[in-house]
Structure formats: C-alpha cells, structure tokens
Scaffold this active site. Structure first.
Site, short mmCIF file in Angstrom:
data_model
loop_
_atom_site.label_atom_id
_atom_site.label_comp_id
_atom_site.label_asym_id
_atom_site.label_seq_id
_atom_site.Cartn_x
_atom_site.Cartn_y
_atom_site.Cartn_z
N ARG A 177 40.11 54.01 34.92
CA ARG A 177 41.20 53.89 33.94
C ARG A 177 40.62 53.89 32.52
NH1 ARG A 177 43.95 48.58 36.35
NH2 ARG A 177 41.79 48.23 36.92
N LYS A 187 39.09 46.79 31.79
CA LYS A 187 38.40 45.70 32.50
C LYS A 187 37.66 44.79 31.52
CE LYS A 187 38.51 45.24 36.31
NZ LYS A 187 39.62 44.58 37.07
N TYR A 189 41.94 43.13 29.97
CA TYR A 189 41.91 42.12 31.02
C TYR A 189 40.58 41.37 30.90
CZ TYR A 189 45.79 44.36 33.57
OH TYR A 189 47.02 44.86 33.93
N HIS A 229 40.12 37.83 32.84
CA HIS A 229 39.94 37.00 34.05
C HIS A 229 38.75 36.05 33.88
CE1 HIS A 229 43.03 39.16 36.22
NE2 HIS A 229 42.50 40.29 35.83
N GLU A 247 46.10 39.42 31.06
CA GLU A 247 46.68 38.71 32.20
C GLU A 247 47.33 37.38 31.85
OE1 GLU A 247 43.44 39.19 31.77
OE2 GLU A 247 42.37 37.30 32.05
N LEU A 286 51.85 35.04 46.03
CA LEU A 286 51.12 34.51 44.88
C LEU A 286 51.64 33.11 44.58
CD1 LEU A 286 49.14 34.89 42.45
CD2 LEU A 286 51.07 35.74 41.15
N ASP A 325 42.80 39.64 45.83
CA ASP A 325 42.18 39.26 44.54
C ASP A 325 42.33 37.76 44.26
OD1 ASP A 325 44.91 39.48 44.11
OD2 ASP A 325 44.70 40.29 42.09
#
Ligand code: NAD
Length: 363
Positions: A15, A75, A94, A96, A118, A240, A270
């Site tokens: 991406r 990412k 993102y 994380h 996120e 989730l 994930d």
C-alpha cells in the site's frame, strides 16, 4: 505545507500513504507534495500518475524525510525510517504503539509529533481510519475461506454456492461488527447459507432489520456457537473487545466436532485470534492444518488487495490529512477532539493515555 510520502518498507507492504487523487487535492489546497519514486507501484500507481497530479518525485526516502514537514504513510515507521524523523516534523500513519516499546522510544527520541490512524475516533464512537481496513478484511474473508475449502488446499472440497441439486456451504460468522457484516454479505452473495453470531442484542436487531432474508442471526451463547461451528463448512472469526485480546470462543476440543476439512478464517488474529488453535500466518504461507481443520490466519489481510485498500484508506484519511496541512496540527486538533484522540506522541512524550498505560509509561 510540504507533504512527503515515502515508499513503504515493511515486508510485503504494497500500500501507499497518498493516492494521486489525495496528492492532487493537497496541491489544490496550496501544499507541496513530494512522493518517493516507485512509492505507488505496488498499489498500481505510477510516478507519472503522481506527476500528473502535480507532485514532485523524490529519488529516495532520505530526500522525502529531509524536505517534508508532514510524512504520510501506511504502516508504522521501521527503524531506518524512525532514524530519519526529526523534532517538529508531523507523522500521520498507523502506529500500533501499545505492543511496541522500541518504536515508542524511537518516536519519543525523534521529537516528532505522531498522529496514529488507529486511535482517531468519530462522533459515533467508531474508529474511522480503522474501519476501511475492517471492511476490506471482512469482504476478503469468504474469498480466502472459499479458496481454503478447495480440496487441493486441504479443504473439504465444498463450493460456496452449491449447484442445482447440491446445497450450499454453511458459513458461521462469529462477531457481527464491521468485519462480520461485510464477511456475511459476501458469503451470502456467493450463495452460502450464512449465520452471524454476536453477543450484542442491539447489534443483532440492527443486522436482522437490514439483512433479514440475506443471512440469519444468532445470539452468541457458548451453546449456539458450538452448534453452529460444528455444522459449518466455514467459520469466520470477527470479534473485537476494544483494547483487549480477542476472547477464545472455539477450543481445540471443538475441532473434533467439526466437519473434516472445514475452513477457519480468523480475521481477529491481529488481536490474538478467537480460536484456541489460531496462530498468525503470512500471505506467503497463509494456511495450516490442526486436527484436519484448515486455518487461514493472515494478520494483514488488506495487503492482499493493496490497490483497493490504498484507495479505501486514502478516502478515509484525506479529510484529516488536509485539515492537518491546512491548519497545522495544533489548530486542527484544537478544532477536532476526534483528531486529538489520534495524537500518540509529541515533543518527546506519550500523549495518549491508553498507549501510555499499555506500555506502563508516564502520561
Ligand atoms: P467491531 O468492533 O466492528 O465488531 C466486533 C463485534 O464483535 C461487535 O459487534 C461485538 O459485539 C462482537 N463481539 C464481541 N465479543 C463477542 C463474543 N464473545 N461473541 C460474539 N461476538 C462478540 O470490530 P471489527 O472492525 O469488525 O474487527 C473485528 C476484528 O477483526 C478485530 O480484531 C480487528 O482488529 C480485526 N481485523 C483484522 C484484520 C486482518 O487483516 N486480520 C483487518 C481488519 C480488522
């Protein structure tokens, strides 16, 4: 503002953070856009596409990181990218961070202002920059499950829609949120007999009102779940519990009750996965067998459809990217508390309570 978009460097990440359309809009707003040569190739966008949109092509990542005031990515930055970030620079991607103390320390050291896709919220309590990837993974799940069900892949050899005189595959979807709804719609569209299980009655009511006749709904008690899992050709895991690891809803012992060669697609992998036997796999080697049940547990499913995922992500990020570029991050966040919720690191400290708590750091 000078906006930079480097090529993603994480393994098998195709991406790209900015589409040519997003670049064109930013330029129309009076900003400069610098895109690393080849950044869009994996998603089907050429350097020419970006040039036509008015962007400048940079030879390498170094040139992008040096010139840009805001870096837009997909990412989390990898160590060599983190080393190029600097104080005062804005990073929008993102991140994380909760399970990643090394990255967090590097971002703190960089002095950059880091806004994570996120944790950006919306007025309905949703996560608008995470939702497009859940939509993609949900729609992909029955497709990958159907492939897993093929005999040559170790599956049961069942066709999703059946044929005249032969019944369709039975699909159980555990979790009726964004992933589960999209998965159920596609599985039903392929002709399968689909049931969605959820713990939330309001959610089941909503699904029933909208999709009654397309798929069935069932309350996710342990008994109903066990019964539907045992009768299914394919089970899709899509639960989730915000901020927590996925609950294990199907045990190893239950696999022996399932039909031999049935397929499990654990999209919730994930967050650790909702089957006891799930472990994360990659696009290179996506499926494995436990007790004759085929498991597909790819943790970054949207990467398989990089072009769709890039455009979907770009549609969602563009208004925020433009607000940050037009107003600067301080004014943009001051006007929009949902964007402020995305602020994870600023000026050498963690600025997001849940991230700090998850890492056991000061807030
Ligand atoms: P969501 O919040 O929209 O939906 C989750 C649903 O699970 C909710 O409706 C909730 O009521 C239900 N639920 C919670 N506990 C349950 C239980 N015990 N039994 C039955 N239902 C239960 O979340 P989402 O966006 O649909 O995401 C689902 C999962 O997919 C998440 O773990 C997300 O991280 C993951 N995901 C994975 C990928 C990938 O590439 N593997 C991509 C996108 C999303």
């Amino acid at each position: 503002m000078k906006i930079g978009c480097p090529t993603e460097v994480k393994t098998r990440e195709y991406r790209v953070g900015l589409t040519p359309h997003a670049a064109r809009e930013a330029i129309a707003h009076g900003h400069e856009v610098l895109v690393q040569a080849g950044a869009g190739t994996g998603a089907g966008f050429s350097d020419e596409d970006y040039k036509e949109a008015g962007a400048t092509i940079a030879a390498d990542a170094q040139a992008v990181f040096e010139a840009a005031e805001m870096i837009v990515k997909v990412k989390e930055p990898q160590p060599k990218e983190r080393a190029m970030l600097r104080g005062g620079q804005l990073l929008f991607t993102y991140l994380h961070l909760a399970p990643d103390p090394e990255q967090t320390d590097d971002l703190i050291r960089s002095g950059a202002t880091c806004i994570a896709y996120e944790t950006v919220t919306d007025a309905r309590g949703g996560l608008p920059l995470l939702a497009p990837m859940s939509e993609v993974a949900g729609k992909l799940a029955p497709q990958m499950g159907a492939w897993t069900l093929q005999k040559a892949n170790g599956g049961r050899g069942v066709l999703m829609g059946g044929v005249p005189g032969v019944g369709p595959a039975r699909v159980a979807v555990i979790g009726g949120g964004v992933v589960g709804t999209h998965a159920a719609r596609v599985a039903a569209g392929m002709g399968a007999d689909v049931t969605v299980l959820d713990r939330s009655l309001p959610r089941l009511r909503q699904l029933d009102e909208t999709f009654g006749g397309v798929f069935r709904t069932s309350y996710a008690s342990a008994g109903n779940t066990a019964e539907l899992v045992a009768g299914a050709d394919m089970v899709i895991g899509a639960v989730l519990v915000a901020g927590a690891a996925a609950p294990k809803l199907v045990t190893r012992a239950q696999l022996s009750q399932m039909k031999p060669g049935a397929a499990i697609v654990d999209v919730a992998i994930d967050q650790g996965g909702c089957f006891e036997t799930s472990r994360a796999t990659t696009h290179d080697d996506p499926i494995y067998d436990v007790d004759g049940i085929m498991h597909y547990c790819v943790a970054n499913m949207p990467g398989a459809v990089a072009r769709t995922s890039t455009i979907a992500l770009g549609n969602a990020t563009m208004p925020y990217m433009l607000a940050l570029a037009d107003k600067g991050w301080r004014a943009a966040c001051a006007e929009d508390p949902h964007l402020t919720a995305g602020l994870n690191v600023h000026d050498g400290r963690i600025t997001h309570r849940a991230v700090a708590e998850a890492l056991g750091r000061d807030f």
